[in-house]
Design a protein around this motif. Structure first.
Motif, short mmCIF file in Angstrom:
data_model
loop_
_atom_site.label_atom_id
_atom_site.label_comp_id
_atom_site.label_asym_id
_atom_site.label_seq_id
_atom_site.Cartn_x
_atom_site.Cartn_y
_atom_site.Cartn_z
N SER A 1 -56.43 0.90 62.98
CA SER A 1 -55.37 0.77 63.98
C SER A 1 -55.78 -0.23 65.03
O SER A 1 -56.95 -0.61 65.17
N ARG B 1 -41.18 13.70 56.70
CA ARG B 1 -41.37 13.21 58.06
C ARG B 1 -40.10 12.51 58.53
O ARG B 1 -39.49 11.74 57.80
N ILE C 1 -50.98 4.04 63.47
CA ILE C 1 -50.63 5.35 62.90
C ILE C 1 -50.47 6.41 63.97
O ILE C 1 -50.24 7.57 63.65
N ARG C 2 -50.58 6.05 65.24
CA ARG C 2 -50.43 7.06 66.28
C ARG C 2 -49.02 7.61 66.32
O ARG C 2 -48.81 8.79 66.59
N ASP C 3 -48.03 6.74 66.06
CA ASP C 3 -46.65 7.21 66.04
C ASP C 3 -46.44 8.27 64.97
O ASP C 3 -45.76 9.27 65.17
N PHE C 4 -47.03 8.06 63.81
CA PHE C 4 -46.88 9.03 62.73
C PHE C 4 -47.60 10.33 63.08
O PHE C 4 -47.11 11.42 62.78
N ILE C 5 -48.75 10.26 63.70
CA ILE C 5 -49.47 11.47 64.11
C ILE C 5 -48.66 12.23 65.16
O ILE C 5 -48.57 13.46 65.14
N GLU C 6 -48.06 11.53 66.09
CA GLU C 6 -47.26 12.17 67.13
C GLU C 6 -46.04 12.85 66.52
O GLU C 6 -45.69 13.97 66.90
N GLU D 1 -45.79 14.01 63.52
CA GLU D 1 -46.25 15.19 62.79
C GLU D 1 -46.57 16.34 63.73
O GLU D 1 -46.29 17.51 63.45
N ARG D 2 -47.15 16.04 64.89
CA ARG D 2 -47.48 17.09 65.86
C ARG D 2 -46.20 17.72 66.42
O ARG D 2 -46.10 18.94 66.56
#
Length: 823
Positions: free
Chosen positions: A515, A585, A609-614, A616-617
């Motif tokens: 990233s 998702r 990939i932070r957007d995808f992690i957020e 998912e959370r």
């Protein structure tokens, strides 16, 4: 680049790395030297430190070391080229004076035992006064390719001229007991270099600026170079040639920029040595101009080597040859229609062809331009060529073509095509032996072409080739690229590293390998670009990417400033997705935290990939809240967690059975009590003369108090609830009581007791008694309300108590404003 007014040449330092042999490094400043360190050593050495003067009779010109700078370097990546050249060509350097130098790797028992490590072996003057900015050598060159007279080395200078070589330099005869110094080795290198000849690609010859009045003394399109022994020049001719070369070596860069067009040191060289047209030719040379300036524009031009006399020469017919019909060809992967397919003789593999290129005069070059579509003002920042294992073999070395047979019963038939004849040309192979070339731009775009696309049929025509794929990355600028025949990996100046599919099976990146850096560093990069000093050294950018040459091994390494990161994936890593299915998702959530308009760096936080992690959370949090609500609903309505969240179904059934067994005796006792109370209630009498009075189920009080006579403590709760509903005016039918009254009833004068003549009459009598009881209760409530009992009104509730606490008949007073009477 040229410093100042063009007096000296200076460029960035160049370096080339070889995993089995070591590293070579070139200094791009004046008086620059070359440095080599082997993998078996801890210390390196500087190359070419001799000070040999001018020897015109021997063809050795004098080179000014003050203005000398190393502009390009190359080192062998495999032992194939070392074995083929006898250890003479292991490293090469190109200088700002236009001198090309070859060095040895050191003594080896199989191919070399005379030269020491880093010793100079051959020298040539290819373009005196014009820097050599690109060197490309075929690392897979073999004796078989040499027998086909294929090109094994290509050189590019600052004016865009291309030089190539076909012959191999012979090994000099050095006595085993001879001990040479540095000057003698340098003289021997000039002599070895004259044994072979470098050819100029005529279509790339320098172009002179227009001079309509003939003011210039020399022609700008002319340049001397070192001759070969095959020209058979005498000593005087060699001396004259050497003096002319020394004259051009004395010219400054500004002289060539004044006389010639196209001076540009920001060019890159890529060569496809494995390109094959079936006749021993087909090599492709790609010259990439980066552009970015006001006058310079980005361009990608390809020069393809073809056989010039094969079209007019007749050849014997070959069994199994195709018909002579020529038809247009369309690629399996789409795209525009290419040029007509080759003739039957051209479609044969090299093993079947009876003609091959034996001389430089038998070849010609054709030009093609790779276009950028409708994109304008493109600035190329990096480029890469597919160098995987299946992209470097020639047509004769390709397994699909090398073991082809014309008979279905042939023992050499490929097991992959058991029911059809083996392909006789690359056109019949899916993909047509395509090889990728990719370039990255300053706007984050990537263009991918097939460098083996069909060339024009005429040498005077320059055909255009559109890109196979255009990728728009999330990086503001692409700093490096690496690719194989299966996937492409790009690295941006923001630290973002992603893998892509060149065939566009997915328009999104396949995997994010690294990233981007933090938003603070991104803001500093924006500020640095806006300043007058520029960015400088960006240690957050991706420096270099290296991939495994086997495209099926998904592993590689990337450099990020001072850090190295590697990855390795396998097909078994996807087995975990067959075990459990994940929730789909949702798309990326919008927000107001995006980058400002005009800023090319998006505000995505720590990485791509932070957007995808957020997302998912947030999805997990939402799912947890929904599960809690459902659990609360089930608990409130059905009491599923009455005994705790960990109790199972068997324990709940056992608990329910226990409660049922305990409640059964109590229920029987309640039914018997209800029967006795109902019997006593039906035997109560009322007096019309006295008026409405309170009634009781136990002892009757003689007090005239408005309070009702309390009931006993053992009165059933169900009966009390029925009485309360009667007080509220419930219209439900009264319970049917069949028991005979146990207390004698007195009747007034003139009233006859009911006669049990029939069951219907008895039922009517009981209904009349219940109506009279309800009417008496209503009258008693009305009387109590009319007497103004304040305490009862203050403490009045919506559902009044049925049985006040029992009081003794001897109690003489009561609280409140009402009167108390004693018995």
């Amino acid at each position: 680049m040229v410093s100042g007014a063009g007096e000296m040449v200076g460029t960035s330092n160049s370096m080339d790395v070889s995993q089995p042999y070591g590293m070579i490094y070139g200094e791009g400043c004046p008086q620059g030297r070359s440095y080599f360190i082997s993998t078996t050593e801890q210390r390196g050495r500087f190359l070419g430190a001799s000070e040999l003067g001018s020897h015109p009779n021997l063809g050795i010109p004098a080179v000014n070391q003050i203005t000398h700078a190393v502009c390009s370097v190359w080192i062998a990546k495999s032992s194939s080229i070392l074995k083929t050249t006898g250890g003479l060509v292991a490293m090469m350097t190109g200088s700002s004076s236009g001198v090309l130098t070859a060095y040895a790797m050191g003594p080896h028992p199989s191919y070399e035992g005379r030269y020491e490590r880093g010793q100079v072996t051959a020298k040539w003057v290819l373009s005196p006064g014009v820097p050599i900015i690109g060197i490309a050598v075929d690392d897979n060159y073999s004796l078989k390719r040499h027998s086909q007279k294929r090109v094994w080395a290509v050189v590019l200078n600052a004016l865009g001229e291309i030089f190539y070589i076909v012959d191999l330099p012979p090994k000099p005869d050095i006595p085993s007991n001879a001990k040479f110094n540095a000057e003698q080795f340098d003289e021997l290198a000039w002599k070895t270099g004259r044994n072979v000849r470098w050819e100029l690609l005529e279509l790339s010859r320098r172009k002179a600026r227009p001079d309509p009045f003939s003011r210039e003394l020399v022609d700008g399109s002319y340049s001397p170079r070192s001759s070969s022994a095959s020209m058979q020049l005498d000593v005087n001719q060699i001396a004259a040639e050497t003096r002319e070369i020394e004259k051009f070596l004395a010219f400054r860069p500004k002289h060539f920029r004044k006389l010639c067009e196209g001076w540009n040191m920001e060019r890159d060289l890529q060569v496809d040595f494995a390109g094959d047209d079936g006749t021993g030719a087909g090599e492709a040379v790609i010259v990439i101009a980066r552009g970015g300036g006001e006058a310079a524009t980005a361009s990608v031009r390809r020069y393809v080597r073809t056989a010039s006399k094969l079209g007019s020469t007749s050849r014997p017919s070959t069994p199994g040859s195709r018909p002579t019909e020529r038809k247009a060809h369309v690629s399996l992967f789409g795209g525009p229609t290419g040029s007509p397919s080759p003739t039957p003789g051209d479609s044969l593999p090299p093993s079947r062809s009876s003609v091959r290129v034996n001389a430089v005069a038998d070849t010609e070059w054709r030009i093609s331009d790779f276009t950028f579509g409708d994109r304008k003002s493109v600035e190329i920042t990096t480029n890469a060529l597919d160098n995987s294992n299946w992209a470097t073999p020639t047509a004769a070395e390709d397994p699909l073509l090398g073991m082809s047979g014309s008979s279905l019963s042939s023992a050499t038939s490929s097991p992959m095509l058991p029911h059809m004849e083996q392909p006789l040309s690359s056109i019949e192979i899916p993909g047509q032996r395509a090889r990728y070339l990719a370039v990255g731009t300053g706007t984050g775009m990537i263009f991918v072409w097939n460098i083996r696309a069909l060339a024009a049929q005429n040498t005077d025509v320059i055909n255009s080739i559109p890109p196979l794929r255009v990728i728009q990355t999330e990086s503001p600028q692409v700093s490096c690229i690496a690719l194989t025949s299966l996937y492409l990996v790009h690295g941006g100046n923001d630290g973002l590293v992603q893998a892509w599919d060149p065939l566009a099976s997915s328009t999104r990146p396949i995997r994010t390998l690294n990233s981007r850096f933090s938003s603070r560093a991104r803001r500093r990069l924006v500020q640095a670009e806006a300043s007058m000093f520029g960015v400088g050294n960006n240690y957050f950018a991706t420096g270099a990417i290296c991939l495994d040459p086997d495209p099926t091994n998904l592993r590689g390494m990337v450099s990020l400033g001072t850090h190295l990161r590697y990855w390795s994936y396998s097909s078994s890593a996807a087995d975990q997705y067959n075990v459990s299915k994940r929730r789909l998702r949702h798309g990326l959530r919008g927000g107001n935290g995006g980058a400002a308009e005009g800023q090319r760096f998006n505000n995505s936080g720590r990485g791509a990939i932070r957007d995808f992690i957020e997302d998912e959370r947030v999805e997990l949090t939402r799912q947890q809240i929904a599960d809690d609500k459902e659990r609360e609903h089930l608990s409130a309505r059905f009491g599923v967690d009455l005994l705790g969240p960990d109790i199972d179904e068997e324990q709940l059934l056992a608990y329910a059975q226990l409660l049922s067994q305990e409640a059964h005796p109590d229920e029987a006792a309640k039914q018997s009590d209800q029967t006795a109370i109902a019997s006593s209630a039906t035997s109560t009498s009322f007096s019309d003369a006295v008026g409405p009075s309170s009634f009781g189920l136990g002892d009757v009080s003689s007090s005239s108090s408005p309070y009702q006579t309390p009931m006993d403590d053992d009165v059933d709760d169900d009966l009390a609830e029925a009485i309360r509903l009667s007080l509220l005016g419930d219209d439900s039918p009264a319970p049917q009581i069949d028991q005979t009254p146990s207390i004698p009833i007195k009747y007034a004068k003139g009233v006859k007791p009911p006669q049990p003549s029939s069951p219907g009459a008895a039922e009517s009598s009981r209904q009349q008694e219940m109506d009279d009881l309800e009417f008496a209760i209503q009258l008693s409530l009305a009387e109590n309300k009319s007497r103004g009992n304040v305490e009862e009104q203050d403490e009045w509730e919506e559902f009044p108590g049925l049985a006040p606490p029992p009081v003794s008949t001897s109690q003489t007073s009561a609280k409140g404003k009402g009167k108390a009477r004693a018995t």
